[in-house]
Design a protein around this motif. Sequence first.
Motif, PDB file in Angstrom:
ATOM      1  N   ILE A 154     -25.780 -60.241 -20.836  1.00 37.40           N
ATOM      2  CA  ILE A 154     -26.531 -59.572 -21.891  1.00 37.40           C
ATOM      3  C   ILE A 154     -27.584 -58.678 -21.244  1.00 37.40           C
ATOM      4  CG2 ILE A 154     -27.925 -59.891 -23.961  1.00 37.40           C
ATOM      5  CD1 ILE A 154     -25.059 -60.944 -24.184  1.00 37.40           C
ATOM      6  N   SER A 155     -27.695 -57.462 -21.747  1.00 37.57           N
ATOM      7  CA  SER A 155     -28.539 -56.462 -21.078  1.00 37.57           C
ATOM      8  C   SER A 155     -29.981 -56.918 -20.893  1.00 37.57           C
ATOM      9  CB  SER A 155     -28.513 -55.150 -21.859  1.00 37.57           C
ATOM     10  OG  SER A 155     -29.017 -55.329 -23.172  1.00 37.57           O
ATOM     11  N   SER A 156     -30.528 -57.637 -21.868  1.00 34.33           N
ATOM     12  CA  SER A 156     -31.957 -57.984 -21.784  1.00 34.33           C
ATOM     13  C   SER A 156     -32.267 -58.835 -20.564  1.00 34.33           C
ATOM     14  CB  SER A 156     -32.400 -58.704 -23.065  1.00 34.33           C
ATOM     15  OG  SER A 156     -31.558 -59.820 -23.326  1.00 34.33           O
ATOM     16  N   ARG A 157     -31.419 -59.839 -20.284  1.00 29.94           N
ATOM     17  CA  ARG A 157     -31.685 -60.690 -19.130  1.00 29.94           C
ATOM     18  C   ARG A 157     -31.312 -59.998 -17.820  1.00 29.94           C
ATOM     19  NH1 ARG A 157     -32.620 -66.095 -18.907  1.00 29.94           N
ATOM     20  NH2 ARG A 157     -30.981 -66.477 -17.359  1.00 29.94           N
ATOM     21  N   VAL A 158     -30.257 -59.214 -17.836  1.00 28.23           N
ATOM     22  CA  VAL A 158     -29.892 -58.464 -16.631  1.00 28.23           C
ATOM     23  C   VAL A 158     -31.013 -57.503 -16.257  1.00 28.23           C
ATOM     24  CG1 VAL A 158     -28.284 -56.784 -15.658  1.00 28.23           C
ATOM     25  CG2 VAL A 158     -27.401 -58.669 -17.040  1.00 28.23           C
ATOM     26  N   VAL A 159     -31.525 -56.780 -17.238  1.00 26.50           N
ATOM     27  CA  VAL A 159     -32.589 -55.813 -16.961  1.00 26.50           C
ATOM     28  C   VAL A 159     -33.889 -56.519 -16.597  1.00 26.50           C
ATOM     29  CG1 VAL A 159     -33.965 -53.932 -17.929  1.00 26.50           C
ATOM     30  CG2 VAL A 159     -31.526 -54.047 -18.396  1.00 26.50           C
ATOM     31  N   THR A 160     -34.130 -57.705 -17.165  1.00 27.11           N
ATOM     32  CA  THR A 160     -35.315 -58.476 -16.775  1.00 27.11           C
ATOM     33  C   THR A 160     -35.261 -58.826 -15.294  1.00 27.11           C
ATOM     34  OG1 THR A 160     -35.587 -59.419 -18.988  1.00 27.11           O
ATOM     35  CG2 THR A 160     -36.604 -60.606 -17.158  1.00 27.11           C
ATOM     36  N   CYS A 161     -34.097 -59.247 -14.835  1.00 27.06           N
ATOM     37  CA  CYS A 161     -33.944 -59.568 -13.414  1.00 27.06           C
ATOM     38  C   CYS A 161     -34.071 -58.310 -12.561  1.00 27.06           C
ATOM     39  CB  CYS A 161     -32.595 -60.245 -13.181  1.00 27.06           C
ATOM     40  SG  CYS A 161     -32.379 -60.884 -11.507  1.00 27.06           S
ATOM     41  N   ALA A 162     -33.485 -57.217 -13.027  1.00 23.16           N
ATOM     42  CA  ALA A 162     -33.612 -55.954 -12.301  1.00 23.16           C
ATOM     43  C   ALA A 162     -35.072 -55.524 -12.197  1.00 23.16           C
ATOM     44  CB  ALA A 162     -32.790 -54.866 -12.999  1.00 23.16           C
ATOM     45  N   ALA A 163     -35.831 -55.769 -13.259  1.00 26.65           N
ATOM     46  CA  ALA A 163     -37.258 -55.423 -13.238  1.00 26.65           C
ATOM     47  C   ALA A 163     -38.006 -56.266 -12.209  1.00 26.65           C
ATOM     48  CB  ALA A 163     -37.869 -55.611 -14.624  1.00 26.65           C
ATOM     49  N   HIS A 164     -37.634 -57.532 -12.088  1.00 27.24           N
ATOM     50  CA  HIS A 164     -38.232 -58.381 -11.051  1.00 27.24           C
ATOM     51  C   HIS A 164     -37.922 -57.791  -9.671  1.00 27.24           C
ATOM     52  CE1 HIS A 164     -39.901 -62.264 -12.603  1.00 27.24           C
ATOM     53  NE2 HIS A 164     -39.339 -61.816 -13.713  1.00 27.24           N
ATOM     54  N   GLN A 165     -36.697 -57.374  -9.461  1.00 30.72           N
ATOM     55  CA  GLN A 165     -36.338 -56.796  -8.166  1.00 30.72           C
ATOM     56  C   GLN A 165     -37.105 -55.506  -7.905  1.00 30.72           C
ATOM     57  OE1 GLN A 165     -31.793 -57.125  -8.537  1.00 30.72           O
ATOM     58  NE2 GLN A 165     -32.162 -57.629  -6.393  1.00 30.72           N
ATOM     59  N   ALA A 166     -37.157 -54.636  -8.904  1.00 33.01           N
ATOM     60  CA  ALA A 166     -37.870 -53.366  -8.728  1.00 33.01           C
ATOM     61  C   ALA A 166     -39.346 -53.609  -8.429  1.00 33.01           C
ATOM     62  CB  ALA A 166     -37.713 -52.503  -9.980  1.00 33.01           C
ATOM     63  N   ASN A 167     -39.942 -54.564  -9.130  1.00 33.92           N
ATOM     64  CA  ASN A 167     -41.350 -54.878  -8.896  1.00 33.92           C
ATOM     65  C   ASN A 167     -41.559 -55.441  -7.498  1.00 33.92           C
ATOM     66  OD1 ASN A 167     -44.079 -55.084 -10.223  1.00 33.92           O
ATOM     67  ND2 ASN A 167     -43.825 -57.212  -9.585  1.00 33.92           N
ATOM     68  N   ALA A 168     -40.621 -56.296  -7.052  1.00 31.39           N
ATOM     69  CA  ALA A 168     -40.716 -56.846  -5.702  1.00 31.39           C
ATOM     70  C   ALA A 168     -40.612 -55.742  -4.656  1.00 31.39           C
ATOM     71  CB  ALA A 168     -39.615 -57.882  -5.486  1.00 31.39           C
ATOM     72  N   VAL A 169     -39.728 -54.777  -4.884  1.00 25.25           N
ATOM     73  CA  VAL A 169     -39.601 -53.643  -3.966  1.00 25.25           C
ATOM     74  C   VAL A 169     -40.918 -52.873  -3.878  1.00 25.25           C
ATOM     75  CG1 VAL A 169     -38.517 -51.393  -3.625  1.00 25.25           C
ATOM     76  CG2 VAL A 169     -37.112 -53.363  -4.212  1.00 25.25           C
ATOM     77  N   ILE A 170     -41.498 -52.590  -5.028  1.00 21.19           N
ATOM     78  CA  ILE A 170     -42.742 -51.826  -5.049  1.00 21.19           C
ATOM     79  C   ILE A 170     -43.859 -52.575  -4.323  1.00 21.19           C
ATOM     80  CG2 ILE A 170     -44.581 -50.953  -6.569  1.00 21.19           C
ATOM     81  CD1 ILE A 170     -42.306 -50.376  -8.620  1.00 21.19           C
ATOM     82  N   MET A 171     -43.973 -53.860  -4.585  1.00 20.58           N
ATOM     83  CA  MET A 171     -45.012 -54.639  -3.918  1.00 20.58           C
ATOM     84  C   MET A 171     -44.757 -54.723  -2.419  1.00 20.58           C
ATOM     85  SD  MET A 171     -47.056 -55.233  -6.332  1.00 20.58           S
ATOM     86  CE  MET A 171     -48.178 -56.496  -5.760  1.00 20.58           C
ATOM     87  N   ALA A 172     -43.495 -54.784  -2.023  1.00 23.37           N
ATOM     88  CA  ALA A 172     -43.171 -54.804  -0.595  1.00 23.37           C
ATOM     89  C   ALA A 172     -43.555 -53.481   0.058  1.00 23.37           C
ATOM     90  CB  ALA A 172     -41.679 -55.075  -0.403  1.00 23.37           C
ATOM     91  N   ILE A 173     -43.278 -52.373  -0.611  1.00 21.71           N
ATOM     92  CA  ILE A 173     -43.639 -51.051  -0.095  1.00 21.71           C
ATOM     93  C   ILE A 173     -45.149 -50.952   0.092  1.00 21.71           C
ATOM     94  CG2 ILE A 173     -43.754 -48.588  -0.669  1.00 21.71           C
ATOM     95  CD1 ILE A 173     -41.038 -48.971  -2.109  1.00 21.71           C
ATOM     96  N   LEU A 174     -45.880 -51.472  -0.865  1.00 20.09           N
ATOM     97  CA  LEU A 174     -47.341 -51.375  -0.830  1.00 20.09           C
ATOM     98  C   LEU A 174     -47.974 -52.450   0.032  1.00 20.09           C
ATOM     99  CD1 LEU A 174     -47.992 -50.599  -4.622  1.00 20.09           C
ATOM    100  CD2 LEU A 174     -47.857 -48.980  -2.705  1.00 20.09           C
ATOM    101  N   GLY A 175     -47.144 -53.370   0.541  1.00 22.20           N
ATOM    102  CA  GLY A 175     -47.669 -54.427   1.420  1.00 22.20           C
ATOM    103  C   GLY A 175     -48.515 -55.441   0.690  1.00 22.20           C
ATOM    104  N   LYS A 176     -48.224 -55.656  -0.589  1.00 21.83           N
ATOM    105  CA  LYS A 176     -49.052 -56.551  -1.399  1.00 21.83           C
ATOM    106  C   LYS A 176     -48.270 -57.701  -2.012  1.00 21.83           C
ATOM    107  CE  LYS A 176     -52.392 -52.983  -2.699  1.00 21.83           C
ATOM    108  NZ  LYS A 176     -53.101 -52.304  -3.823  1.00 21.83           N
ATOM    109  N   PHE A 177     -47.014 -57.839  -1.633  1.00 13.85           N
ATOM    110  CA  PHE A 177     -46.185 -58.831  -2.312  1.00 13.85           C
ATOM    111  C   PHE A 177     -46.310 -60.179  -1.633  1.00 13.85           C
ATOM    112  CE2 PHE A 177     -41.772 -60.250  -3.765  1.00 13.85           C
ATOM    113  CZ  PHE A 177     -42.306 -60.733  -4.948  1.00 13.85           C
ATOM    114  N   LYS A 178     -46.877 -61.132  -2.357  1.00 12.74           N
ATOM    115  CA  LYS A 178     -46.985 -62.504  -1.855  1.00 12.74           C
ATOM    116  C   LYS A 178     -46.621 -63.445  -2.998  1.00 12.74           C
ATOM    117  CE  LYS A 178     -50.687 -61.423   1.417  1.00 12.74           C
ATOM    118  NZ  LYS A 178     -52.089 -61.720   1.806  1.00 12.74           N
ATOM    119  N   VAL A 179     -45.837 -64.463  -2.680  1.00 11.50           N
ATOM    120  CA  VAL A 179     -45.443 -65.459  -3.691  1.00 11.50           C
ATOM    121  C   VAL A 179     -45.979 -66.826  -3.268  1.00 11.50           C
ATOM    122  CG1 VAL A 179     -43.507 -66.631  -4.748  1.00 11.50           C
ATOM    123  CG2 VAL A 179     -43.395 -64.199  -4.363  1.00 11.50           C
TER     124      VAL A 179
END
Length: 210
Positions: free
Chosen positions: A185-210
């Motif tokens: 279902i698109s909503s959950r697929v896109v939710t996961c994609a958004a998590h990935q995109a956000n992780a990429v952005i935080m990695a680029i900016l050097g701010k991603f910590k979990v």
Amino acid sequence: MLNLKNESEFRAEIFARNPRGVSEILSRARVCILGAGGLGSNVAIMLTRAGVGEFFIIDFDIVEASNLNRQHYFLRHLGSPKIEALKEQILGINPYAKVQICGEKITSENVREILRDEKIICECFDGAENKAMIANLAGEFKDKIFICASGMAGLGGANSIQTRKFGANLYLCGDGKSDMSAGLISSRVVTCAAHQANAVIMAILGKFKV
């Protein structure tokens, strides 16, 4: 219709809502996206809108009607290679983006050579075997950041999709389950994609910590 004379004017107008200095960092970043389906196509579009300036997109498939329920394609793209259709859309948002595409199928034999020069790798494959192949490379290539996905099918709650860190350079987005019988279902697929995109952005900016 925008009438901007050069890239700097374009970026200043389109990415005006980014925090100061962020647009410049994102514009110099390169992201490798493995797979241009439900995850990869949406990740690429989100990163383009965020201001990422360079992409390397790998997929060997074509756009089919069954893709339209969750992948970022349109009727006009049916029958087209996904990498070509996605490149068209990226450049339609940011004509100054650099988009390298590859229609080769990733295998255990060629994956190391194809990813040799990549620093940020976003795994957006469908099959569990291919997903595992990329995740297992994280221990081998400590100089790269791997952002993978596992579990986004079905009708479960969106809050079950999370981003988790494993080791020094592997991030896994999803709910960790693999139940394709529940459908895509698109909503959950896109939710996961958004998590990935956000992780990429935080990695680029050097701010991603979990």
